[in-house]
Design a protein around this motif. Structure first.
Motif, PDB file in Angstrom:
ATOM      1  N   GLY A  52       0.890  -1.350   0.072  1.00  0.00           N
ATOM      2  CA  GLY A  52       0.041   0.068  -0.007  1.00  0.00           C
ATOM      3  C   GLY A  52       0.860   1.094   0.173  1.00  0.00           C
ATOM      4  O   GLY A  52       0.562   2.191  -0.717  1.00  0.00           O
ATOM      5  N   CYS A  53       1.869   1.231   0.957  1.00  0.00           N
ATOM      6  CA  CYS A  53       2.660   2.352   0.874  1.00  0.00           C
ATOM      7  C   CYS A  53       3.779   2.382   0.089  1.00  0.00           C
ATOM      8  O   CYS A  53       4.608   3.480  -0.145  1.00  0.00           O
ATOM      9  N   GLN A  54       4.017   1.257  -0.658  1.00  0.00           N
ATOM     10  CA  GLN A  54       5.058   1.230  -1.730  1.00  0.00           C
ATOM     11  C   GLN A  54       6.586   1.501  -1.102  1.00  0.00           C
ATOM     12  O   GLN A  54       7.173   2.006  -1.607  1.00  0.00           O
ATOM     13  N   LYS A  55       6.832   1.138   0.253  1.00  0.00           N
ATOM     14  CA  LYS A  55       8.166   1.094   0.579  1.00  0.00           C
ATOM     15  C   LYS A  55       8.383   0.074   1.718  1.00  0.00           C
ATOM     16  O   LYS A  55       7.533  -0.658   2.147  1.00  0.00           O
ATOM     17  N   ASN A  56       9.715  -0.095   1.980  1.00  0.00           N
ATOM     18  CA  ASN A  56      10.062  -0.965   2.977  1.00  0.00           C
ATOM     19  C   ASN A  56      10.005  -0.332   4.196  1.00  0.00           C
ATOM     20  O   ASN A  56      10.218   0.638   4.390  1.00  0.00           O
ATOM     21  N   GLU A  57       9.641  -1.240   5.365  1.00  0.00           N
ATOM     22  CA  GLU A  57       9.549  -0.895   6.636  1.00  0.00           C
ATOM     23  C   GLU A  57      10.581  -1.626   7.609  1.00  0.00           C
ATOM     24  O   GLU A  57      10.840  -2.772   7.198  1.00  0.00           O
ATOM     25  N   ASP A  58      11.090  -1.134   8.532  1.00  0.00           N
ATOM     26  CA  ASP A  58      11.851  -1.804   9.350  1.00  0.00           C
ATOM     27  C   ASP A  58      11.021  -2.884  10.142  1.00  0.00           C
ATOM     28  O   ASP A  58      11.247  -4.057  10.287  1.00  0.00           O
ATOM     29  N   GLY A  59      10.101  -2.365  10.969  1.00  0.00           N
ATOM     30  CA  GLY A  59       9.539  -3.179  11.814  1.00  0.00           C
ATOM     31  C   GLY A  59       7.971  -3.183  11.348  1.00  0.00           C
ATOM     32  O   GLY A  59       7.545  -2.701  10.341  1.00  0.00           O
ATOM     33  N   CYS A  60       7.169  -4.017  11.810  1.00  0.00           N
ATOM     34  CA  CYS A  60       5.668  -4.099  11.499  1.00  0.00           C
ATOM     35  C   CYS A  60       4.969  -4.392  12.819  1.00  0.00           C
ATOM     36  O   CYS A  60       5.462  -4.734  13.827  1.00  0.00           O
ATOM     37  N   SER A  61       3.772  -4.005  12.715  1.00  0.00           N
ATOM     38  CA  SER A  61       2.925  -4.601  13.882  1.00  0.00           C
ATOM     39  C   SER A  61       2.072  -5.661  13.496  1.00  0.00           C
ATOM     40  O   SER A  61       1.769  -6.050  12.426  1.00  0.00           O
ATOM     41  N   LEU A  62       1.534  -6.447  14.660  1.00  0.00           N
ATOM     42  CA  LEU A  62       0.700  -7.427  14.276  1.00  0.00           C
ATOM     43  C   LEU A  62      -0.701  -6.878  14.532  1.00  0.00           C
ATOM     44  O   LEU A  62      -0.956  -6.227  15.484  1.00  0.00           O
ATOM     45  N   ARG A  63      -1.737  -7.414  14.007  1.00  0.00           N
ATOM     46  CA  ARG A  63      -3.174  -6.786  13.751  1.00  0.00           C
ATOM     47  C   ARG A  63      -3.879  -8.345  13.758  1.00  0.00           C
ATOM     48  O   ARG A  63      -3.720  -9.036  13.026  1.00  0.00           O
ATOM     49  N   TYR A  64      -4.916  -8.205  14.606  1.00  0.00           N
ATOM     50  CA  TYR A  64      -5.848  -9.256  14.950  1.00  0.00           C
ATOM     51  C   TYR A  64      -6.581  -9.631  13.605  1.00  0.00           C
ATOM     52  O   TYR A  64      -7.310  -8.752  13.079  1.00  0.00           O
ATOM     53  N   ILE A  65      -6.687 -10.886  13.045  1.00  0.00           N
ATOM     54  CA  ILE A  65      -7.658 -11.425  12.264  1.00  0.00           C
ATOM     55  C   ILE A  65      -7.963 -12.693  12.643  1.00  0.00           C
ATOM     56  O   ILE A  65      -7.049 -13.697  12.349  1.00  0.00           O
ATOM     57  N   MET A  66      -8.995 -12.892  13.309  1.00  0.00           N
ATOM     58  CA  MET A  66      -9.327 -14.185  14.081  1.00  0.00           C
ATOM     59  C   MET A  66     -10.808 -14.759  13.586  1.00  0.00           C
ATOM     60  O   MET A  66     -11.563 -13.865  13.631  1.00  0.00           O
ATOM     61  N   ALA A  67     -10.879 -16.072  13.840  1.00  0.00           N
ATOM     62  CA  ALA A  67     -12.154 -16.544  13.831  1.00  0.00           C
ATOM     63  C   ALA A  67     -12.678 -17.114  15.197  1.00  0.00           C
ATOM     64  O   ALA A  67     -11.704 -17.717  15.766  1.00  0.00           O
ATOM     65  N   LEU A  68     -13.804 -16.763  15.682  1.00  0.00           N
ATOM     66  CA  LEU A  68     -14.144 -17.355  16.685  1.00  0.00           C
ATOM     67  C   LEU A  68     -15.493 -17.887  16.802  1.00  0.00           C
ATOM     68  O   LEU A  68     -16.371 -17.165  15.813  1.00  0.00           O
ATOM     69  N   LYS A  69     -15.961 -18.644  17.636  1.00  0.00           N
ATOM     70  CA  LYS A  69     -17.391 -19.111  17.513  1.00  0.00           C
ATOM     71  C   LYS A  69     -18.121 -18.328  18.802  1.00  0.00           C
ATOM     72  O   LYS A  69     -17.461 -17.941  19.787  1.00  0.00           O
ATOM     73  N   VAL A  70     -19.039 -18.031  18.408  1.00  0.00           N
ATOM     74  CA  VAL A  70     -20.117 -17.289  19.386  1.00  0.00           C
ATOM     75  C   VAL A  70     -21.249 -18.157  19.558  1.00  0.00           C
ATOM     76  O   VAL A  70     -21.919 -18.787  18.731  1.00  0.00           O
ATOM     77  N   SER A  71     -22.031 -18.115  20.766  1.00  0.00           N
ATOM     78  CA  SER A  71     -23.139 -18.460  21.067  1.00  0.00           C
ATOM     79  C   SER A  71     -24.296 -17.688  21.731  1.00  0.00           C
ATOM     80  O   SER A  71     -23.657 -16.746  22.408  1.00  0.00           O
ATOM     81  N   ASP A  72     -25.498 -17.768  21.222  1.00  0.00           N
ATOM     82  CA  ASP A  72     -26.633 -17.176  22.352  1.00  0.00           C
ATOM     83  C   ASP A  72     -27.668 -18.408  22.545  1.00  0.00           C
ATOM     84  O   ASP A  72     -27.147 -19.384  22.206  1.00  0.00           O
ATOM     85  N   ALA A  73     -28.673 -17.897  23.006  1.00  0.00           N
ATOM     86  CA  ALA A  73     -29.645 -18.898  23.446  1.00  0.00           C
ATOM     87  C   ALA A  73     -30.229 -19.616  22.329  1.00  0.00           C
ATOM     88  O   ALA A  73     -30.815 -20.814  22.051  1.00  0.00           O
ATOM     89  N   SER A  74     -30.048 -18.977  21.088  1.00  0.00           N
ATOM     90  CA  SER A  74     -30.880 -19.646  19.799  1.00  0.00           C
ATOM     91  C   SER A  74     -29.824 -20.522  19.103  1.00  0.00           C
ATOM     92  O   SER A  74     -30.242 -21.458  18.363  1.00  0.00           O
ATOM     93  N   GLY A  75     -28.502 -20.368  19.227  1.00  0.00           N
ATOM     94  CA  GLY A  75     -27.630 -21.145  18.438  1.00  0.00           C
ATOM     95  C   GLY A  75     -26.286 -20.678  18.399  1.00  0.00           C
ATOM     96  O   GLY A  75     -25.826 -19.822  19.256  1.00  0.00           O
ATOM     97  N   GLU A  76     -25.225 -20.998  17.566  1.00  0.00           N
ATOM     98  CA  GLU A  76     -24.012 -20.659  17.439  1.00  0.00           C
ATOM     99  C   GLU A  76     -23.612 -20.362  15.969  1.00  0.00           C
ATOM    100  O   GLU A  76     -24.295 -20.696  15.134  1.00  0.00           O
ATOM    101  N   ALA A  77     -22.666 -19.637  15.937  1.00  0.00           N
ATOM    102  CA  ALA A  77     -22.117 -19.260  14.441  1.00  0.00           C
ATOM    103  C   ALA A  77     -20.542 -18.685  14.591  1.00  0.00           C
ATOM    104  O   ALA A  77     -19.992 -18.545  15.588  1.00  0.00           O
ATOM    105  N   PHE A  78     -19.781 -19.166  13.535  1.00  0.00           N
ATOM    106  CA  PHE A  78     -18.420 -18.614  13.525  1.00  0.00           C
ATOM    107  C   PHE A  78     -18.343 -17.222  13.147  1.00  0.00           C
ATOM    108  O   PHE A  78     -19.261 -16.728  12.029  1.00  0.00           O
ATOM    109  N   VAL A  79     -17.669 -16.098  13.691  1.00  0.00           N
ATOM    110  CA  VAL A  79     -17.770 -15.042  12.891  1.00  0.00           C
ATOM    111  C   VAL A  79     -16.018 -14.429  13.001  1.00  0.00           C
ATOM    112  O   VAL A  79     -15.255 -15.140  13.513  1.00  0.00           O
ATOM    113  N   SER A  80     -15.866 -13.454  11.979  1.00  0.00           N
ATOM    114  CA  SER A  80     -14.469 -12.970  11.686  1.00  0.00           C
ATOM    115  C   SER A  80     -14.334 -11.508  12.770  1.00  0.00           C
ATOM    116  O   SER A  80     -15.309 -10.911  12.717  1.00  0.00           O
TER     117      SER A  80
END
Lengths: 106, 622
Positions: B506-534
């Motif tokens: 995106g920036c078209q350049k080299n960086e020395d460091g980087c940061s980690l950013r979350y991108i995860m899948a998890l399962k959630v539940s409620d009284a009616s059922g469950e689902a996977f969400v990002s």
């Protein structure tokens, strides 16, 4: 869990149905006299709660004890409920727990 | 004039539910049966001796009953009426707005005797043997005397079709095909259809150049509908020719499978007409603009439709009309007139409706002129948007009726006059704005259960749909890629550079460091059922309680046990989520993707209020 002596959810109006029996109520503290507190029930009536209030005491407190008249409770257990409390929702719970959904409680 | 019940009067009424008051109605005399007051009006069963229909005398006629002119078991000649459907039951409802009294109460309820036709009628024969009264029903003496009416086939057809033009004749001289029989493989057809909707002429530009297009909705006698589109020369040729409500013979069009995204009518095919197509007006057919059928949604129930594909109809009292504004369309720099009107209904909520082009200039101006009279408007086919929470926008196919003569309009008018105009009305957008930065308050718009989302796989088919849910995090798999390496500046994914450091596309350049950013899948539940969400970075940080970099440190240095414990601490925590649901295609399979857009902690007071409301709703519906 000891379910032998359940405490019914009450406000001032429902308290009279449980005189002599174990009740629980959330009270807004108006005056603290040391030996008893004067509080406002969730349906805006004044009740007397006898016993040893905890120190410090927050604005809202739940008391569990025996109702010794239709205006007072002899409290055994006191729990601070903090300074923010949704009184109307609790009042609705009292009404539902003694009305349509009584079978789920006592 | 025979003072008798018109035979098959009810059939005549059923065949012609909405007569023009100017046209000559055939004589309709019915008997008033079971007359009873309801409020300040009178209900009865209108009987022709064979059929009955539930009926109501318009309040203006109530005095005729109280004065004794219209009596139970009496006869009335219906001069003006409307026949409505009762939506919940499969019944019709007749509203008599004008009538004459033909006769006072007959001695009993009139039952038509069996018609004398050419065929043998054993019932009649039996009765003739039993009694020698002239009428077919024994033991009922009727005053005045009813006569047996013989009817020829033509008479019966005429009565059944009321005043509709004789449709059958033309069909026999021209081979007209029913719309339902058309297909792309047979080109030699002629159809006879009525234009039930005409779109505006639109201009477009694509890789091949510029063009203009418009489409019409065509309905044939069987009720089948199909959309016909015309481009460029054909569009110019036929635009003026097609008029709403008129009937045309059309041939030499081409058919192809309908594009679901643009489908407006229920038909697998859609038609295209080009310059060779033939369109001829059927000159002997009366112009019939079908009564617009509405299915109104109350303003406070518009929430679930926001950003959805389904169009809504609304009815409300006009609160305000804005002046005309000019909006510039981004795609071709065209300026379009726009006008916003605010309407209110009995739910004590208001909503903004945006009118465009012709609707803004014509109806919009009309409404502005009469705004102080607070007219009732009924609008069909509106798109629901999320501007300021909930907003409505007109389309070229939207239809607006001002002060329509319908029961809903009357109900709204009387509500407004009695209480509506004085009560304070709240804008529907106000406390349900989906601007997700503000956590709790917005988490009640479009609140659904998980099963509502998972059970409907077509949600978000073309555009993502948004919902609020309350759910617990039930599982976070420890061995998934929790995060990705991201550019510190623009957050886009970086790749390891050849030497050292990282390359950001995106920036078209080299960086020395980087940061980690979350991108995860998890399962959630409620009284009616469950689902996977990002879940993405900001929301995941709130839920896990530390940044992706910190979590990675724990994983590398503090050991597996501590790492897993950190994840466990995030499980079985309830949250309020704002999610988007979209449909993706993955390996030729359609998959539902739920993404968390915002997360907020549970506001127990608000949540309790919501639950109490839901409980009340369940109780009421039982």
């Amino acid at each position: 869990m000891d379910t032998s002596n359940p405490a019914a959810f009450v406000n001032a109006e429902l308290l009279r149905m449980y005189v002599g029996r174990r009740v629980r109520a959330v009270i807004q503290v108006l005056r603290n006299d040391g030996g008893s507190i004067f509080g406002k029930s969730t349906d805006e009536q004044e009740l007397v709660i006898k016993g040893q209030p905890p120190n410090p005491l927050t604005t809202f407190v739940e008391v569990i004890g025996i109702a010794d008249s239709n205006r007072s409770i002899q409290a055994e257990i006191w729990t601070n409920f903090g300074d923010n409390f949704d009184v109307s929702s609790y009042n609705t719970v009292c009404q539902l727990a003694n009305g349509d959904f009584k079978h789920l409680f006592i | 004039m025979a003072k008798t019940v018109t035979p098959d009067a009810i059939s005549v009424i059923l065949a012609n539910p909405c007569p023009d008051s100017s046209s000559d109605l055939p004589e309709i005399i019915v008997q008033v049966v079971d007359l009873k007051p309801t409020g300040n009006k009178y209900m009865f069963m209108a009987s022709d001796g064979k059929m009955k229909v539930r009926a109501l005398l318009q309040s203006t006629l109530a005095s005729e009953v109280t004065s004794g002119n219209i009596q139970n078991l009496g006869l009335i000649r219906v001069l003006d009426y409307t026949l409505n459907d009762i939506p919940t039951k499969n019944e019709k409802f007749l509203i008599v707005s004008k009538c004459d009294v033909v006769s006072s109460a007959l001695e009993a309820e009139y039952k038509a005797e069996v018609k004398v036709e050419d065929g043998v009628n054993s019932l009649k024969q039996n009765q003739e043997m039993d009694a020698d009264v002239k009428t077919g029903s024994p033991a009922i003496v009727l005053k005045p005397k009813q006569e047996v009416v013989t009817k020829s086939a033509a008479q019966i057809v005429h009565d059944q079709h009321g005043n509709a033009a004789p449709a059958a004749r033309m069909a026999m001289t021209r081979r007209v095909h029913p719309l339902v029989s058309l297909n792309p493989y047979q080109g030699n057809w002629t159809i006879k259809v009525r234009v039930t909707s005409k779109g505006n002429m639109r201009t477009y530009r694509n890789a091949r150049g510029e063009g203009c297009v418009f489409n019409v909705e065509l309905t044939d006698e069987d009720g089948t509908q199909i959309q016909a589109t015309m481009f460029n020369d054909a569009a110019k040729k036929f635009f003026d020719k097609f008029q709403m409500g008129k009937v045309y013979y059309i041939s030499k069009g081409t058919l192809k499978v309908a594009n679901k995204q643009f489908k407006t009518v229920q038909n697998d095919y859609e038609m295209t007409l080009n310059e060779n197509s033939e369109v001829e007006e059927a000159s002997n057919e009366a112009t019939f603009i079908p009564e617009t059928k509405f299915s109104f949604t109350p303003i406070d129930e518009l929430g679930p439709f926001v950003n959805g594909r389904e169009l809504v109809d609304v009815i409300g009292v006009v609160q305000s009309v804005s002046p005309t504004m000019s909006i510039r369309r981004k795609s071709n720099n065209e300026t379009i007139p726009k006008r916003d009107i605010v309407i209110a209904d009995e739910t004590k909520k208001t909503v903004v409706v945006s009118l465009w082009n012709d609707l803004a200039t014509s109806v919009g101006q009309e409404l502005l002129d009469m705004a102080d009279k607070s007219p009732v408007v009924a609008i069909k086919s509106l798109k629901v948007g999320e501007f300021q929470g909930v907003s409505l926008s007109a389309l070229s196919k939207s239809i607006i009726l001002v002060d329509p003569d319908t029961p809903e309009a009357k109900k709204l008018r009387s509500w407004y006059d009695s209480e509506g105009k004085d009560t304070s009305l709240a804008a529907i957008g106000n406390d349900s704005s989906p601007s997700n930065r503000n956590g709790a308050r917005s988490m009640y718009t479009d609140r659904v259960t998980l099963s509502h989302i998972t059970s409907n796989l077509s949600l978000g088919e073309d555009k993502p749909v948004y919902f609020s849910i309350k759910a617990y995090v039930s599982t976070i798999k420890p061995d998934q890629a929790m995060s990705y390496r991201a550019c510190k500046t623009c957050s886009k994914k970086v790749t390891e550079a050849v030497g050292s450091g990282y390359w950001c596309e995106g920036c078209q350049k080299n960086e020395d460091g980087c940061s980690l950013r979350y991108i995860m899948a998890l399962k959630v539940s409620d009284a009616s059922g469950e689902a996977f969400v990002s879940v993405f970075n900001e929301q995941a940080e709130k839920m896990i309680g530390c940044t992706a970099d910190e979590l990675n440190e724990i994983k590398l240095h503090d050991g597996e046990a501590t790492y897993q414990k950190k994840l466990k601490e995030a499980t079985w925590v309830p949250h309020l989520f704002r999610v988007s649901v979209a449909q993706n295609e993955y390996n030729n399979e359609k998959r539902q993707r739920i993404t968390v857009r915002a997360v907020a902690p549970i506001d127990y007071a608000a949540e309790s209020k919501y639950l109490i409301e839901e409980m009340t709703k369940i109780k009421v519906s039982n």
